[in-house]
Design a protein around this motif. Structure first.
Motif, PDB file in Angstrom:
ATOM      1  N   PRO A  49      -7.153  -1.735   5.908  1.00  0.00           N
ATOM      2  CA  PRO A  49      -6.161  -0.797   5.403  1.00  0.00           C
ATOM      3  C   PRO A  49      -6.164  -0.233   3.957  1.00  0.00           C
ATOM      4  O   PRO A  49      -5.920   0.915   3.741  1.00  0.00           O
ATOM      5  CB  PRO A  49      -4.584  -1.774   5.727  1.00  0.00           C
ATOM      6  CG  PRO A  49      -5.080  -3.044   5.594  1.00  0.00           C
ATOM      7  CD  PRO A  49      -6.474  -2.837   6.199  1.00  0.00           C
ATOM      8  N   SER A  69      -4.631  10.905   2.787  1.00  0.00           N
ATOM      9  CA  SER A  69      -3.662  11.364   1.733  1.00  0.00           C
ATOM     10  C   SER A  69      -2.963  12.633   1.723  1.00  0.00           C
ATOM     11  O   SER A  69      -2.351  13.142   0.870  1.00  0.00           O
ATOM     12  CB  SER A  69      -4.553  11.165   0.225  1.00  0.00           C
ATOM     13  OG  SER A  69      -5.501  11.683   0.278  1.00  0.00           O
ATOM     14  N   ILE A 105       0.779  -1.221  -0.098  1.00  0.00           N
ATOM     15  CA  ILE A 105      -0.071   0.194  -0.073  1.00  0.00           C
ATOM     16  C   ILE A 105       0.799   1.278   0.209  1.00  0.00           C
ATOM     17  O   ILE A 105       0.536   2.275  -0.754  1.00  0.00           O
ATOM     18  CB  ILE A 105      -1.039   0.082   1.104  1.00  0.00           C
ATOM     19  CG1 ILE A 105      -1.991  -1.164   1.119  1.00  0.00           C
ATOM     20  CG2 ILE A 105      -1.731   1.374   1.541  1.00  0.00           C
ATOM     21  CD1 ILE A 105      -2.610  -1.385   2.160  1.00  0.00           C
ATOM     22  N   GLU A 106       2.039   1.430   0.860  1.00  0.00           N
ATOM     23  CA  GLU A 106       2.811   2.286   1.006  1.00  0.00           C
ATOM     24  C   GLU A 106       3.731   2.563   0.167  1.00  0.00           C
ATOM     25  O   GLU A 106       4.884   3.090   0.447  1.00  0.00           O
ATOM     26  CB  GLU A 106       3.167   2.656   2.482  1.00  0.00           C
ATOM     27  CG  GLU A 106       1.870   2.938   3.364  1.00  0.00           C
ATOM     28  CD  GLU A 106       0.971   3.957   2.860  1.00  0.00           C
ATOM     29  OE1 GLU A 106       1.710   5.292   2.606  1.00  0.00           O
ATOM     30  OE2 GLU A 106      -0.270   4.059   2.669  1.00  0.00           O
ATOM     31  N   SER A 123      -2.452  -2.226   9.017  1.00  0.00           N
ATOM     32  CA  SER A 123      -2.163  -3.469   8.383  1.00  0.00           C
ATOM     33  C   SER A 123      -1.747  -4.612   9.375  1.00  0.00           C
ATOM     34  O   SER A 123      -2.205  -5.610   9.049  1.00  0.00           O
ATOM     35  CB  SER A 123      -1.271  -2.939   7.174  1.00  0.00           C
ATOM     36  OG  SER A 123      -1.712  -1.994   6.212  1.00  0.00           O
ATOM     37  N   SER A 151      -6.734   3.697   3.102  1.00  0.00           N
ATOM     38  CA  SER A 151      -5.842   4.357   2.433  1.00  0.00           C
ATOM     39  C   SER A 151      -6.173   5.470   1.679  1.00  0.00           C
ATOM     40  O   SER A 151      -5.647   6.362   1.243  1.00  0.00           O
ATOM     41  CB  SER A 151      -5.064   3.445   1.654  1.00  0.00           C
ATOM     42  OG  SER A 151      -5.665   2.783   0.557  1.00  0.00           O
ATOM     43  N   GLU A 177      -0.071   9.317   7.064  1.00  0.00           N
ATOM     44  CA  GLU A 177      -0.630   8.065   6.300  1.00  0.00           C
ATOM     45  C   GLU A 177       0.243   6.798   6.414  1.00  0.00           C
ATOM     46  O   GLU A 177      -0.463   5.814   6.597  1.00  0.00           O
ATOM     47  CB  GLU A 177      -0.429   8.558   4.786  1.00  0.00           C
ATOM     48  CG  GLU A 177      -1.130   7.351   3.899  1.00  0.00           C
ATOM     49  CD  GLU A 177      -0.818   7.631   2.437  1.00  0.00           C
ATOM     50  OE1 GLU A 177      -1.100   6.743   1.549  1.00  0.00           O
ATOM     51  OE2 GLU A 177      -0.713   8.920   2.283  1.00  0.00           O
ATOM     52  N   ILE A 192      -1.402   3.350   8.338  1.00  0.00           N
ATOM     53  CA  ILE A 192      -1.681   2.407   7.344  1.00  0.00           C
ATOM     54  C   ILE A 192      -0.661   1.207   7.845  1.00  0.00           C
ATOM     55  O   ILE A 192      -1.304  -0.018   7.942  1.00  0.00           O
ATOM     56  CB  ILE A 192      -1.322   2.790   5.911  1.00  0.00           C
ATOM     57  CG1 ILE A 192      -2.169   3.745   5.418  1.00  0.00           C
ATOM     58  CG2 ILE A 192      -1.417   1.448   5.137  1.00  0.00           C
ATOM     59  CD1 ILE A 192      -3.679   3.051   5.325  1.00  0.00           C
TER      60      ILE A 192
END
Length: 508
Positions: free
Chosen positions: A454, A462, A326-327, A476, A458, A468, A472
């Motif tokens: 998560p 932002s 995700i990140e 997660s 997300s 963030e 997250i």
């Protein structure tokens, strides 16, 4: 049984300490190396110097095969038989070293000069990187018998301590590289070779002091050597096809897209490699017990260890992969500053591939314990052999984007899971329905449910990168742990996991 579990707990925690150390230093040094070399030279090293990773994977995989023979020999309690086994293994690796040099200095050298896409002014540097990579590979192969002995004797602390020195030396290389006025790409390859030599010497000294069989001469016992070569040959054939799916793909990317794409892939693979160390360490600790359970005809225990290794390897990789997936943009931005094109999409697909790939090793160790590799490798190799030609056709005739090669790898890995399960389970008297109930269903449930929260969150965080990333990552991990505990583990496994941690802490 109590002693076995305590050994697994102690070895796993020791190897995790090693992995955490390697992760921190590895991520830091790769950032420094990228800046010192530049994107083009970094890509050249990953394409040309990737021979280290290629032969390194062969040596580590063959280590499983040789560890199997040493483990069984030790289990027999016959030191003369163990010595004879080790002597034959030495012979096999000396032969492999000669073959590697011959192939690398003929076919490999021709490919370097005639097929790879390398700027003309960097070809000389690429040549020397290639030569040092060959030498490093030979040193790595000579070290395999020593590593196999350490694994067979379950002395995992040796890996942790030697890795501390290895990581420290690689950290020193970063600072030497920044100060060097000579060609930094050549200097980097040279220094890495000398680190490999130092590691090899330390492993040799350690094993010579502790294991009697290491002193055995490299002497041929035709009957036993034939058995070792047969099993190792099948193991090697699988590894060669794996290489086609990794380094072969890397070379195709170089031919069609150039060294910048190799740099992007190299960075993505570095992240995957760091995360994969945690899974590898857990599996390294539990693998000898799977082999010993089969040798002692303890099938129920072997099945339990197979389930345990498969599930916890998968869950561990999933736990790390969800927040990184995700990140990825934020992580790569903070880590590298400038992100090579395509790195984010490469990394995300490779993470998906890596999660599924964790299921391969437990099944491989199980079939390796039986010694019946032919059917497994024939089917597995057939699937792997399709990846390279399909990728070539996609690039050559359909002008596919570079990331499609990783999608092809992902699909092939999923197909291979079904093939491996179909082949291996009957060989170890394991029912398909039991594997589906104990392994597949928990993995599917957790995989679909754990990432939902998560991923949904997300989309609403932002505005601030730090907030963030922190939110997250925490959510997660908590979401994955919660659903692993509820859906992924049986009550007996929860009890085992708690006891596992207690024993590991006490054993320290």
């Amino acid at each position: 049984m109590e002693g076995y579990n305590k050994t697994i707990a102690k070895n796993t925690l020791m190897l995790y300490m090693r992995a955490i150390l390697m992760m921190g230093i590895g991520l830091y040094t790769s950032r420094i190396i990228l800046k010192a070399l530049g994107i083009t030279d970094f890509g050249i090293y990953n394409a040309v110097g990737g021979i280290i990773a290629m032969f390194g994977f062969i040596s580590s995989s063959l280590s499983n095969a040789t560890s199997r023979f040493i483990t069984i020999a030790i289990g027999r309690g016959d030191q003369s038989y163990t010595n004879r086994t080790y002597g034959n293994i030495k012979v096999m690796y000396y032969i492999l070293c000669v073959v590697i040099v011959l192939l690398a200095e003929t076919i490999g050298l021709w490919f370097l000069f005639n097929k790879m896409t390398i700027p003309a002014d960097r070809m000389s540097a690429a040549f020397w990187v290639y030569q040092y990579s060959i030498l490093s590979s030979v040193v790595g192969f000579i070290s395999v018998p020593y590593n196999s002995a350490i694994i067979a004797h379950e002395r995992m602390s040796a890996f942790a301590y030697i890795s501390l020195l290895d990581a420290t030396l690689k950290l020193i290389i970063c600072f030497l590289l920044k100060m060097s006025s000579y060609d930094k790409l050549i200097v980097y390859a040279t220094l890495l070779f000398f680190v490999g030599v130092i590691d090899r010497i330390i492993y040799a000294v350690y094993c010579n002091k502790r294991f009697e069989e290491v002193h055995a001469p490299a002497k041929i016992d035709k009957e036993q050597l034939r058995e070792i070569l047969t099993m190792s040959g099948w193991s090697l054939s699988g590894n060669l096809f794996w290489i086609l799916n990794t380094q072969g793909v890397n070379l195709i990317l170089n031919v069609f897209f150039g060294p910048v794409v190799n740099a992007a892939r190299g960075i993505a693979m570095q992240v995957q490699g760091v995360m994969g160390q945690f899974v590898t360490n857990f599996q390294t600790a539990i693998n000898p017990q799977i082999t010993k359970s089969y040798a002692n005809v303890e099938y129920d225990r072997m099945h339990s260890l197979l389930h345990l290794s498969s599930k916890f390897s998968y869950f561990l990789m999933l736990l790390m992969s969800v927040p990184v997936f995700i990140e990825a943009p934020i992580i790569l931005k903070w880590w590298l500053g400038t992100i090579p094109e395509n790195t984010i999409v490469y990394l995300r697909i490779i993470l998906l591939y890596s999660v599924f790939a964790t299921l391969a090793n437990p099944l491989w160790i199980a079939v390796l314990a039986t010694g019946r590799l032919k059917k497994y490798q024939l089917w597995d190799n057939t699937v792997q052999a399709l990846v390279l030609p399909i990728s070539y056709i996609a690039f050559k005739f359909f002008h596919a984007a570079s990331y499609w090669v990783f999608i092809i790898l992902l699909v092939a890995e999923i197909v291979e899971i079904f093939v491996r399960v179909w082949v291996v389970l009957p060989l170890i008297n394991h029912k398909y329905l039991d594997y589906i109930r104990e392994v597949v269903i928990p993995l599917v449930l957790v995989s679909f449910i754990a990432p939902l929260v998560p991923l949904a969150l997300s989309n609403y965080l932002s505005t601030n990168e730090v907030v963030e990333f922190f939110m997250i990552s925490v959510i997660s991990v908590l979401s994955s742990l919660l659903f692993i505990w509820i859906l992924g583990m049986k009550r007996s496994e929860r009890v085992y996991f708690v006891e596992f941690l207690k024993k590991g802490i006490k054993s320290k």
